[in-house]
Design a protein around this motif. Structure first.
Motif, short mmCIF file in Angstrom:
data_model
loop_
_atom_site.label_atom_id
_atom_site.label_comp_id
_atom_site.label_asym_id
_atom_site.label_seq_id
_atom_site.Cartn_x
_atom_site.Cartn_y
_atom_site.Cartn_z
N GLU A 1 4.45 0.61 -7.90
CA GLU A 1 3.07 1.10 -8.09
C GLU A 1 2.97 2.58 -7.72
O GLU A 1 2.33 3.36 -8.42
CB GLU A 1 2.08 0.27 -7.28
N GLY A 2 3.61 2.96 -6.62
CA GLY A 2 3.58 4.37 -6.21
C GLY A 2 4.22 5.28 -7.24
O GLY A 2 3.70 6.35 -7.55
N LEU A 3 5.36 4.85 -7.79
CA LEU A 3 6.02 5.65 -8.82
C LEU A 3 5.17 5.74 -10.08
O LEU A 3 5.11 6.81 -10.71
CB LEU A 3 7.40 5.06 -9.14
N PHE B 1 -7.46 3.70 -3.64
CA PHE B 1 -8.13 3.70 -2.35
C PHE B 1 -8.69 5.08 -2.09
O PHE B 1 -8.06 6.09 -2.45
CB PHE B 1 -7.13 3.30 -1.26
N ASP B 2 -9.84 5.16 -1.47
CA ASP B 2 -10.48 6.43 -1.17
C ASP B 2 -9.69 7.19 -0.10
O ASP B 2 -9.59 6.75 1.03
CB ASP B 2 -11.91 6.18 -0.68
N VAL B 3 -9.11 8.33 -0.48
CA VAL B 3 -8.30 9.09 0.46
C VAL B 3 -9.16 9.77 1.53
O VAL B 3 -8.62 10.30 2.49
CB VAL B 3 -7.40 10.14 -0.25
N SER C 1 -3.14 12.95 -1.70
CA SER C 1 -3.88 13.16 -2.94
C SER C 1 -4.27 11.85 -3.60
O SER C 1 -5.27 11.80 -4.31
CB SER C 1 -3.05 14.00 -3.92
N ASP C 2 -3.49 10.81 -3.39
CA ASP C 2 -3.76 9.51 -4.00
C ASP C 2 -3.31 8.41 -3.04
O ASP C 2 -2.34 8.60 -2.30
CB ASP C 2 -2.97 9.34 -5.31
N ALA C 3 -4.01 7.29 -3.08
CA ALA C 3 -3.62 6.14 -2.27
C ALA C 3 -3.96 4.87 -3.04
O ALA C 3 -4.87 4.86 -3.86
CB ALA C 3 -4.34 6.17 -0.93
N PHE C 4 -3.19 3.82 -2.77
CA PHE C 4 -3.46 2.54 -3.42
C PHE C 4 -3.23 1.40 -2.46
O PHE C 4 -2.51 1.53 -1.47
CB PHE C 4 -2.59 2.36 -4.67
N GLY D 1 0.84 -1.18 0.00
CA GLY D 1 0.00 0.00 0.00
C GLY D 1 0.88 1.23 0.00
O GLY D 1 2.02 1.19 0.45
N GLY D 2 0.34 2.29 -0.50
CA GLY D 2 1.12 3.52 -0.53
C GLY D 2 0.23 4.72 -0.78
O GLY D 2 -0.95 4.58 -1.09
#
Length: 152
Positions: free
Chosen positions: A43-45, A126-128, A21-24, A10-11
């Motif tokens: 994935e984060g990059l 993912f919903d931030v 601003s973004d999450a996964f 996760g990140g």
């Protein structure tokens, strides 16, 4: 390569004030902890590049993963393909600083990684605005502002 069972990553992408601003989250199936760390970095990059960020600080709590990212030169290495993909992203026209941070300063990412076990295989945004994530984001900002004492 030793397998640790089902792994997740996760990140999140934060601005200089810690706002997300973004999450996964990612369910990675069966792989090692190091591979999970590298997949999370990859994935984060990818997300940061797609969103148009030009200056990134990639924070990882795995010194092994950082060493692979910074010193990789062998395609035959266990993590060669992932390291190559990360290397290709790092060589693009943007500034990426890869840094080690303590796990205690990154509870939001750990929270997201644990959520990765609850989703189908693959990567999911993912919903931030999730209240639990917001709690850990505030905790990380508050805790990283404090001095950390290290006992040896």
């Amino acid at each position: 390569m030793a397998s640790t069972g089902n792994a997740a990553a996760g990140g999140l992408l934060r601005d200089h004030l810690g706002r997300c601003s973004d999450a996964f989250v990612a369910n990675l199936g069966s792989c090692s902890i190091t591979r999970a760390e590298l997949r999370g970095a990859l994935e984060g990059l990818r997300i940061a590049w797609r969103r148009g960020f030009k200056k990134i600080q990639l924070n990882l709590d795995s010194s092994t993963a950082i060493n692979i990212i910074k010193n990789w030169a062998d395609n035959d290495h266990n993590h060669g393909l992932i390291a190559q993909q990360i290397g290709e992203l790092l060589s693009r026209r943007w500034e990426v600083n890869v840094c080690h941070i303590y796990r205690e300063a990154n509870f939001a990412a750990d929270f997201l990684a644990s959520k990765g076990h609850c989703v189908n295989f693959g990567t999911h945004l993912f919903d931030v605005c999730d209240p639990e994530l917001r709690h850990w984001l505030l905790y990380d900002v508050r805790e990283t502002a404090q001095e950390r004492g290290i006992l040896i």
